[in-house]
Design a protein around this motif. Structure first.
Motif, short mmCIF file in Angstrom:
data_model
loop_
_atom_site.label_atom_id
_atom_site.label_comp_id
_atom_site.label_asym_id
_atom_site.label_seq_id
_atom_site.Cartn_x
_atom_site.Cartn_y
_atom_site.Cartn_z
N GLY A 80 -10.13 -7.92 -8.30
CA GLY A 80 -8.69 -7.77 -8.51
C GLY A 80 -8.37 -7.77 -10.00
O GLY A 80 -7.56 -6.97 -10.50
N SER A 81 -9.03 -8.67 -10.72
CA SER A 81 -8.83 -8.79 -12.14
C SER A 81 -9.19 -7.49 -12.86
O SER A 81 -8.43 -6.98 -13.71
CB SER A 81 -9.68 -9.97 -12.63
N CYS A 82 -10.34 -6.90 -12.51
CA CYS A 82 -10.78 -5.67 -13.15
C CYS A 82 -9.84 -4.51 -12.84
O CYS A 82 -9.53 -3.68 -13.70
CB CYS A 82 -12.20 -5.33 -12.72
N VAL A 83 -9.39 -4.44 -11.59
CA VAL A 83 -8.46 -3.37 -11.21
C VAL A 83 -7.17 -3.48 -12.03
O VAL A 83 -6.67 -2.49 -12.55
CB VAL A 83 -8.17 -3.40 -9.70
N ILE A 137 -18.52 -3.64 -6.83
CA ILE A 137 -17.46 -2.66 -7.10
C ILE A 137 -16.80 -2.97 -8.45
O ILE A 137 -16.49 -2.08 -9.24
CB ILE A 137 -16.42 -2.65 -5.96
N ALA A 138 -16.60 -4.26 -8.72
CA ALA A 138 -15.98 -4.66 -10.00
C ALA A 138 -16.83 -4.17 -11.17
O ALA A 138 -16.30 -3.64 -12.16
CB ALA A 138 -15.83 -6.18 -10.05
N TYR A 139 -18.16 -4.31 -11.05
CA TYR A 139 -19.05 -3.81 -12.11
C TYR A 139 -18.96 -2.30 -12.22
O TYR A 139 -18.92 -1.73 -13.32
CB TYR A 139 -20.49 -4.23 -11.82
N LEU A 140 -18.97 -1.61 -11.07
CA LEU A 140 -18.92 -0.15 -11.07
C LEU A 140 -17.66 0.35 -11.77
O LEU A 140 -17.70 1.28 -12.59
CB LEU A 140 -18.94 0.39 -9.63
N LEU A 141 -16.51 -0.27 -11.41
CA LEU A 141 -15.24 0.20 -11.95
C LEU A 141 -15.16 0.02 -13.47
O LEU A 141 -14.57 0.84 -14.17
CB LEU A 141 -14.07 -0.56 -11.29
N THR A 142 -15.75 -1.06 -13.97
CA THR A 142 -15.59 -1.37 -15.39
C THR A 142 -16.80 -0.98 -16.22
O THR A 142 -16.79 -1.18 -17.44
CB THR A 142 -15.38 -2.88 -15.58
N ASP A 143 -17.83 -0.45 -15.54
CA ASP A 143 -19.06 -0.16 -16.26
C ASP A 143 -19.62 -1.45 -16.88
O ASP A 143 -20.21 -1.41 -17.97
CB ASP A 143 -18.81 0.87 -17.36
N PRO A 240 -15.89 -8.41 -15.15
CA PRO A 240 -16.51 -8.25 -13.83
C PRO A 240 -17.43 -9.41 -13.45
O PRO A 240 -17.69 -9.62 -12.28
CB PRO A 240 -17.29 -6.94 -13.97
N ALA A 241 -17.88 -10.15 -14.45
CA ALA A 241 -18.78 -11.27 -14.14
C ALA A 241 -18.03 -12.59 -13.98
O ALA A 241 -18.65 -13.64 -13.83
CB ALA A 241 -19.83 -11.39 -15.24
N ALA A 242 -16.70 -12.53 -14.00
CA ALA A 242 -15.91 -13.77 -14.01
C ALA A 242 -15.89 -14.46 -12.65
O ALA A 242 -16.23 -13.88 -11.63
CB ALA A 242 -14.49 -13.45 -14.45
N ALA A 243 -15.47 -15.71 -12.68
CA ALA A 243 -15.19 -16.49 -11.47
C ALA A 243 -16.38 -16.60 -10.53
O ALA A 243 -16.24 -16.56 -9.32
CB ALA A 243 -13.98 -15.92 -10.73
N GLN A 244 -17.58 -16.74 -11.11
CA GLN A 244 -18.78 -16.87 -10.27
C GLN A 244 -18.74 -18.16 -9.45
O GLN A 244 -19.23 -18.20 -8.33
CB GLN A 244 -20.04 -16.88 -11.16
N ASN A 245 -18.20 -19.22 -10.06
CA ASN A 245 -18.26 -20.52 -9.40
C ASN A 245 -16.96 -20.93 -8.70
O ASN A 245 -16.95 -21.88 -7.94
CB ASN A 245 -18.60 -21.60 -10.43
N THR A 246 -15.87 -20.20 -9.00
CA THR A 246 -14.54 -20.62 -8.52
C THR A 246 -14.53 -20.88 -7.02
O THR A 246 -14.00 -21.89 -6.54
CB THR A 246 -13.52 -19.53 -8.84
N ASN A 247 -15.14 -19.95 -6.27
CA ASN A 247 -15.19 -20.05 -4.82
C ASN A 247 -15.81 -21.36 -4.35
O ASN A 247 -15.27 -22.09 -3.52
CB ASN A 247 -16.01 -18.87 -4.30
N PHE A 248 -16.97 -21.68 -4.97
CA PHE A 248 -17.70 -22.87 -4.53
C PHE A 248 -17.00 -24.14 -4.99
O PHE A 248 -17.03 -25.15 -4.30
CB PHE A 248 -19.14 -22.79 -5.04
N THR A 249 -16.37 -24.07 -6.16
CA THR A 249 -15.60 -25.23 -6.61
C THR A 249 -14.46 -25.51 -5.63
O THR A 249 -14.17 -26.66 -5.31
CB THR A 249 -15.04 -24.99 -8.03
#
Lengths: 321, 492
Positions: A80-83, A137-143, A240-249
């Motif tokens: 969502g952030s990347c979009v 998809i986030a990586y794809l969209l932002t390269d 695109p690499a953000a919020a890796q841990n947010t879900n688990f936190t």
């Protein structure tokens, strides 16, 4: 006198009472160790950073209480952030970007809900796959490149304060109130807990388990969208690499708040307090200059410790199993 | 063989056992009788080493003994066959029997032919013939029980405790179990049989001990007492009217079922009158249990027509049925009837919001008064509405399930084994309540495996054999012989 006794009884019944004690212990500990810890400004900064996990933990709590789990929320935030970043870099308005972010988040909820409720996939697998796809998809969209965002609306959402309290925190409190009402005073909220208690019983009680589960995941998606906006606004960038841990936190926060991972039980208030506790812990450790890898170890330990206490508390007396 | 003297066991707030003494001799069947909550389960747990008593002595083969856990008791030769059987359904019968050995050092490698041979040997000891490779999930409840008994006997059990073994069995399976018990008795195994069913005690036990509220209230030779004596000892009052005198007057047709069928049922034709109890009977696996679920919309694929008061019903989901005034009380209250971790109140309110008649906004005061109303009307024994359903006795749990069904103000209530595993007192209360319901014009479809209940409560009886309707008996034709004959064969 009897009123006082009743009051005490009521307080004793609160599931997350041990959590409040633990929180108090942590606050006292850091206050003693650091002269800068105990201040209004510092607490407001804690609440500012806790609000993202806090908001996410609200519907995460309901998802867990429904006997489900979601691992995809962190990737949804990144997507969502990347979009939003791409749209705003392309010149579209912040409002349109936020609307599209909400829509995409809701659609990820539709994906999770359909896979779990209608296809019958294990929520662990469905959302794990979602976690990888959305991140991809986030990586794809932002390269794989980050996008800087500067915008006044985002500054207002992410950093500004109203009556001394960060706006993000106000949003969290508003949503806490809203979902508190949904959970306690609507038939839908109550059905979520019955479904989590036993899908069989729910079905035989005339509850449309599939529809309610789907609806819950869509709501969870929208709330993840809100968290995304605040996250992006605070960061001032789309990564695109953000919020890796947010879900688990967020899941940890719910567990600290006394949610049952097998479903049927959970407290929204407890989950938010859990989110605050985790942020306080990290804030305090930063002040004391604890190395970041040690912070991970300590946070993990606190979670295990709290859950162990809860298990001991609930273990039946007089029985050896 | 095994003797306990002056056992007292205290749990926080309750004295579960108070100065209980009993003795079981070699090669004897001792029946342990008592209402739910009388202390039977606690006594078993003391005997099998799960609980240790506060006071009293246990003597085994004449020696005083102390168990420090269930393994101790098992090693000494005391085995329990529990009500809820603990099997791994996906593993084979043989492997389930063998699991205990996986912890032994010499069994680090599994020799499959040895596993299967041992299982066969164990089952042969009680003349049970099930292929050892078959997954336990594909065995019937009766077979599972016998497998469990085989396991105990194979492990050289000298005292075998059976905890309500027949609560889920039909008459034929019960008879087989009785024969199995007789065989064990001849081999010199001592058996303690816990049961609610007095017929079984009269049939098989040598002696009977009656427990009530944690006390031993009587001990006698089975030959020397009558059924009524036992019942009155058990409840402390004479239940002369366990079954009410039926006072309902069935009216016109309410539900008509024509050519109804699912994957397990076919070509059923019957009607249910307003204010009548239609009994449904079948042997295990006949499909009668599925009929209840099918009429409640659990099978979305069905054939035939079902009309309620002339209106054609779409039986596509329980949701639709509840809105039309049909409710269902499942047989397995712990799995399907109750959310055990939720409060009594919350369980009573489970159907309330699905009727389509009530507001979707939760009013906690109204919930409180509704649950209080049912707790009083059905005399549900619970400290409060906030008590967790799991902590209630079986009879009271069943009343909670009944309450949640009745709160929808149904036209038809489908009962699936309504009194399974509940005590005599609660049974009688439920029967009286059903009678009162039908008097008010509510129709009841009562699917049951219990013959006395079927005969006493039904106005008519539908018998199902291999998924087909084999008889629809009017009151005059309802005899045990007729019903069993119809249940065994289609050519009735």
């Amino acid at each position: 006198m009897s009123n006082l006794k009743q009051g005490i009884q009521k307080v004793k019944k609160i599931d997350y009472l041990p959590l409040i004690f633990a929180y108090a212990v942590i606050i006292i500990f850091f206050s003693v160790c650091s002269p800068y810890f105990l201040s209004f400004t510092n607490f407001m900064s804690i609440i500012l950073y806790a609000s993202i996990v806090g908001i996410l933990s609200l519907t995460t709590c309901l998802v867990l209480a429904a006997g489900q789990i979601d691992f995809s929320a962190g990737s949804v935030i990144a997507l969502g952030s990347c979009v939003m970043g791409i749209m705003m870099r392309g010149g579209s308005s912040v409002w349109a970007a936020m609307a599209v972010c909400m829509l995409i988040s809701a659609l990820t909820g539709v994906y999770n809900g359909i896979m779990i409720a209608y296809v019958g996939m294990n929520p662990f697998i469905a959302t794990l796959a979602g976690m990888q796809m959305f991140r991809g998809i986030a990586y794809l969209l932002t390269d794989a490149r980050s996008i800087t965002i500067t915008n006044n609306v985002f500054k207002f959402i992410g950093r500004a304060r109203t009556m001394g309290v960060p706006n993000a925190a106000w949003i969290m409190l508003l949503l806490l109130l809203l979902f508190g009402i949904v959970a306690k005073y609507t038939a839908f909220g109550r059905r979520i807990f019955v479904i989590g208690g036993s899908q069989k019983v729910a079905y035989l009680s005339g509850i449309n388990v599939k529809r309610d589960t789907l609806l819950l995941f869509v709501i969870h998606g929208v709330v993840t969208g809100v968290a995304t906006v605040i996250f992006t606004a605070q960061l001032g960038a789309a990564l695109p690499a953000a919020a890796q841990n947010t879900n688990f936190t967020a899941i940890s926060a719910c567990v600290l708040g006394g949610v049952s991972l097998t479903g049927g039980k959970g407290s929204l208030m407890g989950s938010v307090i859990g989110a605050l506790l985790l942020e306080t812990l990290s804030n305090g450790m930063n002040m004391l200059g604890v190395a970041s890898f040690w912070q991970d170890v300590i946070t993990g330990f606190v979670l295990i410790f709290a859950v162990t206490l809860d298990i001991i508390k609930n273990r039946r007396k007089g029985s050896s199993y | 063989m095994l003797k306990v003297e002056h056992i007292t066991k205290i749990f926080p707030g309750v004295k579960a056992l108070d100065d209980v003494s009993l003795e079981v001799r070699k090669g004897e069947v001792l029946a342990l009788l008592g209402e739910n909550g009388a202390g039977k389960s606690t006594l078993i747990k003391v005997l099998s080493g799960i609980h240790s008593p506060e006071e009293g002595e246990i003597y085994y083969k004449g020696e005083p003994i102390k168990f420090h856990g269930p393994v101790d008791a098992k090693e000494a030769g005391i085995s329990v066959v529990h009500q809820e059987l603990a099997f791994l359904p996906l593993l084979s019968v043989a492997e389930n029997l063998y699991i205990r050995h996986y912890t032994e050092k010499r069994h680090r490698l599994v020799n499959w032919s040895e596993v299967n041979a041992a299982a066969k040997e164990a089952m042969d000891m009680i003349h049970l013939h099930i292929p050892p490779e078959r997954p336990v999930g594909k065995c019937s409840v009766a077979e599972c029980q016998q497998i469990e008994i085989a396991r105990a006997v194979y492990e050289n059990a000298q005292v075998l405790i059976l905890d309500e073994p027949t609560s889920a069995l039909n008459d034929k399976e019960t008879e087989e179990l009785m024969k199995c018990i007789e065989g064990l008795r001849e081999k010199g195994v001592s058996i303690i049989l816990i049961t609610h069913k007095i017929e079984e005690i009269m049939r098989i036990a040598d002696r009977v001990v009656v427990l009530r509220d944690g006390h031993t209230v009587g001990e006698c030779q089975v030959g020397a007492v009558t059924k009524d004596d036992l019942i009155s000892m058990m409840v402390g009052r004479k239940i002369t009217d366990m079954y009410p005198k039926k006072t309902n007057r069935p009216g016109g047709t309410l539900l008509s079922v024509e050519g109804f069928g699912t994957d397990l049922l076919s070509d059923l034709h019957f009607t249910v009158k307003k204010g009548e109890i239609l009994g449904v009977y079948g042997l295990m696996g006949a499909g009668h249990l599925e009929l209840g679920q099918a009429l409640f919309g659990c099978y979305s694929k069905y054939t035939g027509e079902v009309r309620l008061g002339g209106e054609l019903l779409r039986l596509k989901s329980p949701e639709i049925c509840i809105r039309k005034g049909i409710v269902f009380l499942p047989s397995d209250r712990k799995q399907e009837g109750l959310v055990l971790m939720h409060s009594v109140k919350s369980n009573i309110m489970n159907l309330y919001y699905q009727t389509g008649k009530n507001s979707r906004i939760v009013n906690h005061k109204r919930e409180e008064s509704i649950s209080r109303k049912w707790m009083e009307q059905l005399r549900i024994k619970t400290p409060s509405g906030e008590t967790i359903a799991e902590s209630l006795s079986g009879g009271n749990q069943q009343k909670v399930v009944l309450a949640k069904c009745l709160e929808t103000d149904p036209k038809i209530i489908i009962l699936n084994d309504p009194t399974r595993g509940i005590d005599v007192g609660a049974k009688a209360e439920i029967y009286h309540f059903l009678n009162a319901l039908t008097e008010k014009g509510v129709s009841v479809i009562m699917i049951t495996s219990e013959m006395p209940e079927l005969l006493a409560m039904s106005d008519r009886v539908l018998v199902i054999h291999e998924g087909k309707q084999s008889a629809l008996l009017e009151k005059e034709e309802m005899t045990q012989t007729n019903i069993v004959a119809a249940a065994i064969s289609n050519d009735f």
